[in-house]
Write a protein that holds these residues in place. Structure first.
Motif, PDB file in Angstrom:
ATOM      1  N   UNK A 129       0.731   9.863  13.684  1.00  0.00           N
ATOM      2  CA  UNK A 129       1.149  10.092  12.503  1.00  0.00           C
ATOM      3  C   UNK A 129       1.824   8.795  11.745  1.00  0.00           C
ATOM      4  N   UNK A 130       2.167   7.835  12.504  1.00  0.00           N
ATOM      5  CA  UNK A 130       2.693   6.746  12.045  1.00  0.00           C
ATOM      6  C   UNK A 130       1.326   5.671  11.586  1.00  0.00           C
ATOM      7  N   UNK A 131       0.420   5.770  12.367  1.00  0.00           N
ATOM      8  CA  UNK A 131      -0.810   5.202  11.916  1.00  0.00           C
ATOM      9  C   UNK A 131      -1.394   5.799  10.665  1.00  0.00           C
ATOM     10  N   UNK A 132      -1.287   6.810  10.542  1.00  0.00           N
ATOM     11  CA  UNK A 132      -1.805   7.507   9.521  1.00  0.00           C
ATOM     12  C   UNK A 132      -1.118   7.250   8.240  1.00  0.00           C
ATOM     13  N   UNK A 133       0.006   7.286   8.275  1.00  0.00           N
ATOM     14  CA  UNK A 133       1.034   6.921   7.156  1.00  0.00           C
ATOM     15  C   UNK A 133       0.793   5.464   6.616  1.00  0.00           C
ATOM     16  N   UNK A 134       0.723   4.526   7.654  1.00  0.00           N
ATOM     17  CA  UNK A 134       0.697   3.171   7.200  1.00  0.00           C
ATOM     18  C   UNK A 134      -0.820   2.859   7.027  1.00  0.00           C
ATOM     19  N   UNK A 175       0.807  -1.230  -0.049  1.00  0.00           N
ATOM     20  CA  UNK A 175       0.047   0.101   0.030  1.00  0.00           C
ATOM     21  C   UNK A 175       0.756   1.338   0.021  1.00  0.00           C
ATOM     22  N   UNK A 176       0.603   2.195  -0.819  1.00  0.00           N
ATOM     23  CA  UNK A 176       1.473   3.417  -1.056  1.00  0.00           C
ATOM     24  C   UNK A 176       1.097   4.117   0.519  1.00  0.00           C
ATOM     25  N   UNK A 177       2.282   4.957   1.005  1.00  0.00           N
ATOM     26  CA  UNK A 177       2.225   5.414   2.152  1.00  0.00           C
ATOM     27  C   UNK A 177       1.532   6.926   1.927  1.00  0.00           C
ATOM     28  N   UNK A 178       0.540   7.187   3.168  1.00  0.00           N
ATOM     29  CA  UNK A 178      -0.198   8.380   3.243  1.00  0.00           C
ATOM     30  C   UNK A 178       0.538   9.556   3.229  1.00  0.00           C
ATOM     31  N   UNK A 179       0.280  10.633   3.015  1.00  0.00           N
ATOM     32  CA  UNK A 179       1.050  11.809   3.471  1.00  0.00           C
ATOM     33  C   UNK A 179       0.676  12.024   4.987  1.00  0.00           C
ATOM     34  N   UNK A 180       1.526  12.720   5.763  1.00  0.00           N
ATOM     35  CA  UNK A 180       1.174  13.152   7.050  1.00  0.00           C
ATOM     36  C   UNK A 180      -0.119  13.801   7.224  1.00  0.00           C
ATOM     37  N   UNK A 181      -0.530  14.798   6.381  1.00  0.00           N
ATOM     38  CA  UNK A 181      -1.610  15.674   6.610  1.00  0.00           C
ATOM     39  C   UNK A 181      -2.825  14.889   6.166  1.00  0.00           C
ATOM     40  N   UNK A 182      -2.890  13.631   5.685  1.00  0.00           N
ATOM     41  CA  UNK A 182      -4.048  12.876   5.420  1.00  0.00           C
ATOM     42  C   UNK A 182      -4.272  12.235   6.864  1.00  0.00           C
ATOM     43  N   UNK A 183      -5.163  12.856   7.469  1.00  0.00           N
ATOM     44  CA  UNK A 183      -5.348  12.202   8.900  1.00  0.00           C
ATOM     45  C   UNK A 183      -6.308  11.107   9.026  1.00  0.00           C
TER      46      UNK A 183
END
Ligand code: N01
Length: 910
Positions: A501-506, A33-41
């Motif tokens: 942030x880690x959860x969001x990114x992952x 899965x492509x990582x999300x950017x940090x501001x996509x909460x």
């Protein structure tokens, strides 16, 4: 004056990975899965069938922690709602408005670090700011950063239910409002749930009643009034001198006297401000300090390693410092060693006696029922001197219990008092009270209260299994109340933000600790407390102030620095011990972050910091000199009745021995002891502290006998000498003060292998009779390829290369299956004396010990195997330094007593 330079902090080397060997389990991962950017909460649920919650984060509480979370979360773009029961911000500093309330951590340390502008737009007026000043500061910060808009006041969170399908919390308030939120963060403080007044008849009292923990906002004037104060913790000790200035009469009802030190408050010192010149460094140092205040580190000097004069000067320095942490770190062992604690406590008691005029009042004010520092000590301004005023009286309610509150005052068992006002300074349901006040229902509807019925269980003090996405700021199992709260709050909130942030990114929307990780951390928290005197005090740290509360040590006492390292390590190791899940799968790297005993960890870190060359790289003479040098500064062990050095005939010449005799009247049983050192190092006195300890605990004579060393004298010289020593001691037992026939052997490390071998030889040669064998981390096989050699090859004191070096010096490869070297190789182990075998978890020799214990047991030899959890090879020999080794030594001594008792009384033998 103590040499403070000795207490300089040591550079901490990188930690070993002590979770090596723990199962690492990856569930379905998100790699594709492509990582999300940090501001996509977290609100990004597009493409999933999960409902979007009302907010991303609910924060409960708008004290220091709630404000900091509001700042960080809002800046990071999260949708949040802070609920606060009060009608304004401030938490502790909103409620505790009692006279004299002030912080007892220096003001410049007790503040947010995120706003480096503070010196431009905020000035503290005193070293220890008052409650109004702290509240003004918090308002200033809230206004400056526009934080109030995130807060709903006068609203108490009452329920929170985890909805597993939707992966969110349903949070309900006392106003009946339900808010759904992905995460809940409890920022409710550790001392925010006041205890009820536990006295009968309060409703009858016609006068004024106040609680320090919920003081009125309007001024309270005690001028000309008769006032009672119940409670002498920090709140009582701060308020009593101030109330005494107004009241006509003041009677203090004291159940437990507390240790208090002069605060020596005043303007901010230029020295303190100078420390802040480089503020970023200063704040970073705070985060990596023992208590959350830079420059105040744990001492590494044991009390009795310095002279009486120096000690008294050091105590005086602490008394005059006006700094709480200075008093808690006078010497390394004040919180560990009862004798050290007693001496410092007596110094403080003498101070109390010197200040208070009336000897009976002074005696009542002297704490004697708990070790100093093990209940929260206080800083005060004129507390003890207040009792010299004629209108102030102390009532010791242990001697004169409070019977009831009457219409006009308070009745004790033998006196009636009349009051216009009663002040309760009776404390809090600490650390867990405010969390348990919310009815949390986690997975499968489990109530948090039920889960914690026998005491809180958390992972890192931040989270708890079964309650996903629930975080505690300064929760149980974190340094919290033992630290500068401002620093611990920021460290926790920062960790939570990083985690979100880690959860969001992952691509995850839920996180929860595993049972393994939580059990491991809870064990570690208890291990830390168990090596201290904390559990011996009836304190609110132990939950002992609340009737029915489980007696569990609530905070983490390993230090802010070690704690933060654990938190960081968990993250660095892919959120070790956390299971993360989301719409597309889950990931879990299971394991335990701290498995070593905490004192072992400290010893290893200090040893690593010395950066010594490995012994096996040295000539033998240098290795011996280094070994002696390493042993020299170790604590000496307990006093014994007598120590006598002598010489006995060995197999090829005289051998030195040292005899340790108990102080009790003899004759005594005798233990022949063989020292450790890999056949190359050490001598009859190199295990002196262990021999003393064994002598005192088991009430036996210990004869520590030398044996010839390699490489000068190779196999079987050592075991030949050991056998000669055993025979000589058996033959000369009465002359040595021993009881004939009451003979056992003991050995540590290589000496443990030698002790096992001489038992076999004595059996095969028809004597002498040995009634028991104590094998401490014994070398029994010569096999250096077992799992314990691989797992613990380096980093735990004794290394695999060093063991190989020892063996190569001592014995040819062809001889290594000879039972005189490798007792495990013996064909027949039956008929040997009963044994206790100690195997340390983090020791290359662990498998040797365990295998020999199993073989003895299989051969019908009564055998006790002690698996020393979190221990290393030296855990048992570093008496009074590795305190976690003490229970193992106690178990060993018990076994010895049993061996001897069994041979004295035949019925016990069966
Ligand atoms: O509460 P406490 P506190 N009958 O629990 C006694 C922080 N704090 O509000 O010890 C008679 O310490 C009780 O007796 P005992 C700080 O961490 C910080 O004073 O249980 N007496 C004890 O003497 C502090 O430790 C600051 O036997 C009764 C007292 O009441 C924590 O808050 C200022 C009783 C309670 O003392 C709590 O302090 C204030 C009864 N039924 C607080 N019940 C600063 O920063 C209880 N007691 C300076």
């Amino acid at each position: 004056m103590a040499d403070d330079s000795k207490q300089a902090t040591f550079e901490r080397p990188a930690r070993r990975n002590d979770a090596e060997g723990v199962e690492v389990k990856y569930c379905r991962t998100q790699d594709s899965r492509s990582a999300r950017s940090d501001d996509q909460r977290m609100t990004d649920t597009a493409g999933t069938d999960r409902p979007t919650p009302d907010v991303d984060v609910v924060v409960v509480g708008a004290g220091i922690a709630g404000l900091y979370l509001a700042y960080r979360l809002s800046r990071a773009g999260y949708r949040l709602r802070v609920f606060e029961a009060a009608d304004d911000i401030g938490g502790t500093w909103y409620w505790n408005r009692y006279p004299g309330a002030r912080v007892d951590v220096p003001s410049v340390d007790y503040m947010f670090s995120f706003d480096p502008d503070w010196r431009r737009d905020w000035q503290w007026t005193e070293k220890y700011a008052t409650q109004p000043e702290i509240l003004r500061y918090l308002n200033h910060v809230a206004d400056k950063h526009d934080l109030r808009r995130h807060i709903t006041f006068s609203t108490r969170v009452q329920h929170a239910d985890w909805d597993d399908d939707a992966s969110l919390w349903r949070v309900r308030t006392d106003g009946g409002v339900e808010v759904t939120s992905r995460f809940v963060v409890m920022a409710t403080g550790c001392l925010s749930m006041p205890k009820p007044a536990e006295v009968d008849g309060l409703e009858r009292f016609a006068g004024e009643v106040y609680f320090t923990s919920a003081w009125p906002h309007e001024p309270v004037d005690f001028t000309g009034k008769r006032v009672a104060v119940i409670g002498t913790g920090s709140s009582g000790i701060q308020s009593i001198p101030v109330i005494a200035q107004q009241a006509r009469e003041l009677v203090v009802f004291q159940r437990t006297p507390n240790f208090s030190f002069p605060a020596l408050n005043g303007p901010l010192s230029p020295e303190k401000l100078a420390q802040l010149t480089s503020e970023a460094e200063y704040r970073a140092a705070a985060r990596m300090s023992f208590g959350g205040i830079p420059m105040m580190e744990r001492s590494i000097i044991p009390t009795f390693s310095v002279s009486e004069t120096e000690r008294q000067q050091r105590y005086e320095h602490a008394w005059q410092s006006g700094l709480l942490f200075e008093t808690l770190t006078v010497y390394a062992d004040v919180g560990i060693n009862p004798a050290a604690n007693h001496e410092f406590a007596e110094f403080v008691r003498n101070k109390i006696r010197s200040i208070v005029d009336d000897p009976q009042t002074a005696a009542d004010l002297c704490p004697t029922d708990h070790p100093i520092g093990m209940k929260r000590p206080c800083l005060d301004t004129n507390y003890y001197a207040t009792y010299n005023s004629p209108h102030v009286r102390l009532v010791n309610v242990r001697k004169h219990p409070i019977r009831q509150v009457t219409e006009t005052g308070i009745d004790t068992a033998d006196e009636s008092f009349s009051f216009d006002a009663i002040v309760f300074a009776t404390g809090f349901d600490a650390v867990t009270g405010a969390i348990s006040a919310v009815d949390f229902r986690g997975r499968n509807g489990v109530a948090l209260k039920d889960k914690w019925a026998n005491g809180p269980q958390t992972y890192l003090g931040l989270t708890t299994t079964g309650f996903p996405n629930l975080f505690f700021i300064t929760g149980p199992g974190s340094p919290s109340v033992l630290s500068n709260m401002a620093v611990s709050i920021e460290q926790h909130a920062d960790w939570v933000l990083d985690c979100l942030g880690h959860l969001s990114t992952g691509g995850f929307d839920a996180i929860e600790p595993t049972e393994t990780a939580e059990a491991g951390w809870t064990q570690h928290v208890n291990d830390c407390a168990d090596i201290t005197l904390y559990p011996s005090a009836n304190s609110w740290y132990m939950g002992a102030n609340v009737p029915g509360k489980p007696r569990v040590f609530l905070p983490y006492c390993g230090g802010v620095d070690f704690y933060a390292l654990s938190c960081d390590e968990v993250v660095a190791r892919d959120y070790l011990g956390f299971s993360r899940s989301g719409p597309d799968g889950s990931r879990c790297n299971d394991g335990v972050v701290r498995r070593l005993q905490p004192d072992v960890e400290m010893v290893l870190m200090e040893a690593a910091a010395l950066n010594l060359p490995p012994m096996e790289s040295m000539p033998v003479a240098d290795a011996r000199a280094l070994y002696a040098q390493m042993l020299a500064p170790l604590p000496p062990g307990p006093d014994v009745g007598e120590i006598a050095d002598g010489v006995l005939p060995g197999a090829a010449g005289d051998l030195a021995y040292r005899l340790y005799r108990p102080a009790t009247p003899g004759p005594h049983p005798i233990v022949v002891y063989f020292h450790g050192g890999g056949y190359v190092l050490g001598d009859a006195i190199s295990d002196d502290p262990l021999c003393r300890d064994l002598c005192v605990r088991s009430d036996t004579i210990i004869v520590s006998a030398n044996y010839r060393h390699a490489p000068e004298h190779r196999f079987p010289a050592a075991v030949d000498d050991a056998m000669a020593a055993l025979r000589w001691v058996a033959d000369n037992a009465p002359g040595l003060g021993g009881i004939p026939g009451q003979l056992a052997v003991c050995g540590w490390s290589a000496g443990g292998g030698i002790a096992a071998a001489v038992c076999q030889l004595a059996r095969d040669m028809g004597g002498p009779v040995v009634v028991g064998q104590v094998l401490l981390m014994p070398a029994t096989s010569g096999d250096t390829t077992s799992a314990s050699y691989t797992e613990n090859a380096d980093g735990y004191g004794l290394t695999t290369p060093l063991m190989r070096w020892f063996y190569d010096h001592y014995i040819d490869a062809a001889d290594r299956s000879d039972p005189r070297f490798a007792p495990l190789s013996a064909v027949d182990l039956s008929g040997l004396p009963p044994a206790i075998v100690v195997a340390a978890e983090f020791d290359p020799l662990r498998d040797d010990g365990e295998a020999y214990a199993a073989a003895l047991d299989a051969a019908g030899v009564p055998t006790e195997l002690v698996r020393a959890r979190g221990a290393i090879h030296q855990s048992i020999s570093m008496v009074d330094l590795v305190v976690s080794g003490a229970p193992i030594r106690a178990q060993t001594a018990d076994a010895l007593r049993r061996f001897f008792a069994a041979t004295r009384t035949p019925e016990l033998a069966s």
